[in-house]
Design an enzyme around this catalytic site. Sequence first.
Site, PDB file in Angstrom:
ATOM      1  N   CYS A 147      27.419 109.687 117.632  1.00 17.28           N
ATOM      2  CA  CYS A 147      27.278 109.942 119.059  1.00 17.28           C
ATOM      3  C   CYS A 147      26.261 111.084 119.214  1.00 17.28           C
ATOM      4  O   CYS A 147      26.242 112.013 118.412  1.00 17.28           O
ATOM      5  CB  CYS A 147      28.553 110.358 119.765  1.00 17.28           C
ATOM      6  SG  CYS A 147      29.837 109.108 119.749  1.00 17.28           S
TER       7      CYS A 147
ATOM      8  N   ARG B  24      21.951 108.278 116.421  1.00 23.87           N
ATOM      9  CA  ARG B  24      23.314 108.741 116.128  1.00 23.87           C
ATOM     10  C   ARG B  24      24.364 107.780 116.654  1.00 23.87           C
ATOM     11  O   ARG B  24      25.554 107.957 116.385  1.00 23.87           O
ATOM     12  CB  ARG B  24      23.541 110.125 116.737  1.00 23.87           C
ATOM     13  CG  ARG B  24      22.621 111.183 116.164  1.00 23.87           C
ATOM     14  CD  ARG B  24      22.956 112.520 116.767  1.00 23.87           C
ATOM     15  NE  ARG B  24      24.267 112.970 116.359  1.00 23.87           N
ATOM     16  CZ  ARG B  24      24.489 113.882 115.442  1.00 23.87           C
ATOM     17  NH1 ARG B  24      23.487 114.435 114.826  1.00 23.87           N
ATOM     18  NH2 ARG B  24      25.712 114.233 115.143  1.00 23.87           N
TER      19      ARG B  24
ATOM     20  N   TRP C 124      28.714 106.013 119.785  1.00 25.30           N
ATOM     21  CA  TRP C 124      29.124 105.143 118.676  1.00 25.30           C
ATOM     22  C   TRP C 124      30.627 105.035 118.829  1.00 25.30           C
ATOM     23  O   TRP C 124      31.349 106.015 118.631  1.00 25.30           O
ATOM     24  CB  TRP C 124      28.735 105.776 117.342  1.00 25.30           C
ATOM     25  CG  TRP C 124      28.960 104.869 116.179  1.00 25.30           C
ATOM     26  CD1 TRP C 124      28.110 103.915 115.707  1.00 25.30           C
ATOM     27  CD2 TRP C 124      30.108 104.838 115.321  1.00 25.30           C
ATOM     28  NE1 TRP C 124      28.656 103.290 114.631  1.00 25.30           N
ATOM     29  CE2 TRP C 124      29.878 103.837 114.364  1.00 25.30           C
ATOM     30  CE3 TRP C 124      31.308 105.549 115.272  1.00 25.30           C
ATOM     31  CZ2 TRP C 124      30.800 103.520 113.365  1.00 25.30           C
ATOM     32  CZ3 TRP C 124      32.223 105.245 114.280  1.00 25.30           C
ATOM     33  CH2 TRP C 124      31.964 104.242 113.336  1.00 25.30           C
TER      34      TRP C 124
ATOM     35  N   ASN D 218      31.761 114.043 121.415  1.00 19.09           N
ATOM     36  CA  ASN D 218      31.499 113.429 120.124  1.00 19.09           C
ATOM     37  C   ASN D 218      32.681 113.783 119.232  1.00 19.09           C
ATOM     38  O   ASN D 218      33.072 114.946 119.181  1.00 19.09           O
ATOM     39  CB  ASN D 218      30.193 114.028 119.569  1.00 19.09           C
ATOM     40  CG  ASN D 218      29.848 113.512 118.198  1.00 19.09           C
ATOM     41  OD1 ASN D 218      30.444 112.543 117.731  1.00 19.09           O
ATOM     42  ND2 ASN D 218      28.871 114.148 117.567  1.00 19.09           N
ATOM     43  N   GLY D 219      33.274 112.800 118.533  1.00 12.77           N
ATOM     44  CA  GLY D 219      34.400 113.093 117.656  1.00 12.77           C
ATOM     45  C   GLY D 219      35.628 112.303 118.064  1.00 12.77           C
ATOM     46  O   GLY D 219      35.531 111.299 118.772  1.00 12.77           O
TER      47      GLY D 219
ATOM     48  N   GLU E 160      21.900 100.948  95.362  1.00 14.93           N
ATOM     49  CA  GLU E 160      21.152 101.406  96.534  1.00 14.93           C
ATOM     50  C   GLU E 160      20.318 100.268  97.136  1.00 14.93           C
ATOM     51  O   GLU E 160      20.260 100.109  98.357  1.00 14.93           O
ATOM     52  CB  GLU E 160      20.268 102.603  96.129  1.00 14.93           C
ATOM     53  CG  GLU E 160      19.340 103.138  97.185  1.00 14.93           C
ATOM     54  CD  GLU E 160      20.027 103.665  98.447  1.00 14.93           C
ATOM     55  OE1 GLU E 160      21.264 103.733  98.489  1.00 14.93           O
ATOM     56  OE2 GLU E 160      19.315 103.977  99.406  1.00 14.93           O
TER      57      GLU E 160
ATOM     58  N   LYS F  21      20.760  98.883 100.932  1.00 14.93           N
ATOM     59  CA  LYS F  21      19.646  98.842 101.898  1.00 14.93           C
ATOM     60  C   LYS F  21      19.548  97.451 102.521  1.00 14.93           C
ATOM     61  O   LYS F  21      19.382  97.317 103.723  1.00 14.93           O
ATOM     62  CB  LYS F  21      18.300  99.178 101.231  1.00 14.93           C
ATOM     63  CG  LYS F  21      18.066 100.606 100.846  1.00 14.93           C
ATOM     64  CD  LYS F  21      17.805 101.551 101.984  1.00 14.93           C
ATOM     65  CE  LYS F  21      19.062 102.211 102.479  1.00 14.93           C
ATOM     66  NZ  LYS F  21      19.484 103.426 101.887  1.00 14.93           N
TER      67      LYS F  21
ATOM     68  N   GLU G 250      22.636  96.678 104.907  1.00 13.03           N
ATOM     69  CA  GLU G 250      22.812  97.425 106.146  1.00 13.03           C
ATOM     70  C   GLU G 250      21.754  97.125 107.190  1.00 13.03           C
ATOM     71  O   GLU G 250      22.035  97.233 108.374  1.00 13.03           O
ATOM     72  CB  GLU G 250      22.925  98.929 105.890  1.00 13.03           C
ATOM     73  CG  GLU G 250      21.673  99.572 105.383  1.00 13.03           C
ATOM     74  CD  GLU G 250      21.838 101.067 105.153  1.00 13.03           C
ATOM     75  OE1 GLU G 250      22.695 101.687 105.777  1.00 13.03           O
ATOM     76  OE2 GLU G 250      21.074 101.609 104.326  1.00 13.03           O
TER      77      GLU G 250
ATOM     78  N   LYS H 176      23.611 107.253 112.336  1.00 15.39           N
ATOM     79  CA  LYS H 176      22.944 108.032 111.292  1.00 15.39           C
ATOM     80  C   LYS H 176      23.875 109.019 110.602  1.00 15.39           C
ATOM     81  O   LYS H 176      23.941 109.072 109.399  1.00 15.39           O
ATOM     82  CB  LYS H 176      21.738 108.756 111.882  1.00 15.39           C
ATOM     83  CG  LYS H 176      20.920 109.527 110.868  1.00 15.39           C
ATOM     84  CD  LYS H 176      20.250 108.606 109.873  1.00 15.39           C
ATOM     85  CE  LYS H 176      19.450 109.340 108.826  1.00 15.39           C
ATOM     86  NZ  LYS H 176      19.121 108.460 107.703  1.00 15.39           N
TER      87      LYS H 176
END
Length: 616
Positions: A2, A27, A74, A100-101, A489, A493, A496, A611
Amino acid sequence: MCGIVAYTGYREAAPLLIEGLKRLEYRGYDSAGLATLSEGRFWIYKQAGKVSALAHSIDGKVVAGKAGVAHTRWATHGSPTDINAHPHLSYDGAIALVHNGIIENYSFLKSRLEREGIHSISETDTEILAHWIAWVRQQASTASWMEIIKRAFAGVEGTFGVAMLVRDDPGLVILVRRFSPLLIGLGDREYIAASDAAAVVPHTREVIHLEEDEAALLHPDMAEPEVFGLREQSRTPQREYIHWDVASIERGGYPHFMLKEIFEQPQAIRDCMRGRIRQEPLEVRLGGISSVMDRILAAPRLTLVGCGTSWHAALVGEYLIEQLVRVPVEVEYASEFRYRNPVISAGDVVIGISQSGETADTLAALRLAKQRGALILGITNVVGSSIPRETQAGIYIHAGPEIGVASTKAFTAQLTALTLLALHLGAVRYTIDRNLHDLLIEKLLTLPDLVAQTLEKLHQPVYEIAKQFVSVTNVLYLGRGYNFPVALEGALKLKEISYIHAEGYPAAEMKHGPIALIDQGMPVIVIALRDSLYEKVLSNIQEVRARGGRVIAIATEGDEDIQTYADEVLYIPDIPEPLSPILTVLPLQLLAYHTAVLRGCDVDQPRNLAKSVTVE
Ligand code: F6R
């Protein structure tokens, strides 16, 4: 997770808030909204979808006011609908709030408020928080916002970064922080606060970071923000300076941040090494950990914690440190570590690896280790973020702002930092052969150029391979040794950002299960460098081919033999094994990028992701 922006000053707030939200959209991008305050009334606009949709919808409408708060979400509590979007208004219409949270005791607060006849219209914990603060204010026999905020938040459990406006207090913006970051940009007769520096830097680089359990009152008439502790004494806040410039948080001609950041890797690696390598004699200096070297050297083992890509970097770190320093290393998912009562005590050293420096699980894992007496260190990118603030020492990777949700340059810069750490510790402990030490440093210094050449050379061939990936449903990534984490990794990538199912495995493990997945034409990407495990990997490739798999090999330049084994070969320059992950990951990043673009996916803002993951 967020994004929050708040403004109070002499300018119209709405355009600033929208601009700030656009910079923070990475975010979270489920919904967006803003509230401004003018002549005793709020102007609130909010809706599901991205910031651009919000901007479009308010075009031509009145959004008056020189103070405002805004949010890009988010979703945690409640689906991403218009009604659940922030800001939320308190039942008495006096407070407009973004958050946020997670408010952990929100059910308790909700029941408490319902007994008072106060009901919510959304499914969010944020709306409850707005009602709660308004209700505490109504009960309080004080008009002091400092007192009201302290009382209200004494009853709130969870994590929060909050920004709010008060209808009858024009110009006032109130911020509250527990866990979720907030910083205040200090302008001339104006303040712009945000959850992330990206929204602040275009206006001012002078900032104050709110600390844990702190709140602040901002008003353009006040020369300084009034910062106070929710539980403890107030402190005089320290002004800090952000060194990032605006260009570094813009796309600079690239179609996506991810591509820009892939191509920024030479610079990121250079910046990570800057000032840390001395000539004659060649040696690594790490000023950020020099004060705690005694404790690091005395530790019986090192524990590395992180999440996602940072966890993959930690796995490479394990190979580097165990080989060069001969100290046992444990690598843990931060989220598992913190909940399994780990055996950690005073002699331990726990290193948190995190691009954002805000990942909730990594921060919590470090706090747990600190409580048990361990020395905690951070390897982070974002200067002034929570992890470097809370750890006793650490290493900044200096990769510059990473905006694309898929981490790229932070990964290679983390590997650079871990290599420097291993070389430094190995030299101090005399566990690394001097020739190898010097060779690795010399090669490390050439890496920025090698990375640039590799990206340049592989960009087009990888694009051609990506065209074949557009309609595949499964991809297997195999690697061994230092390149096993790179296989993980590469798979992450691709998953996602292109939503193609992908798995990374140590190549030899394939025959213990994943080999069953291989059928005619299934792409299998194998990192097959001419290193200590080359022959073994060739056998693994044969096993794939025998089952009809289509092999794409990442190989060492000059290795022509590999062409008889693989369907396609992507060459990287010859480099000592410990440094090879910094090169082998490059074609995998490009492949994920091009595949996602060709499939029409939103590369910089993949679905369901954000992010920095500041919730558990
Ligand atoms: C993947 C990715 C995530 C992050 C993870 C940890 O591309 O970006 O997996 O690596 O969320 O984030 P940081 O490093 O900020 O702690």
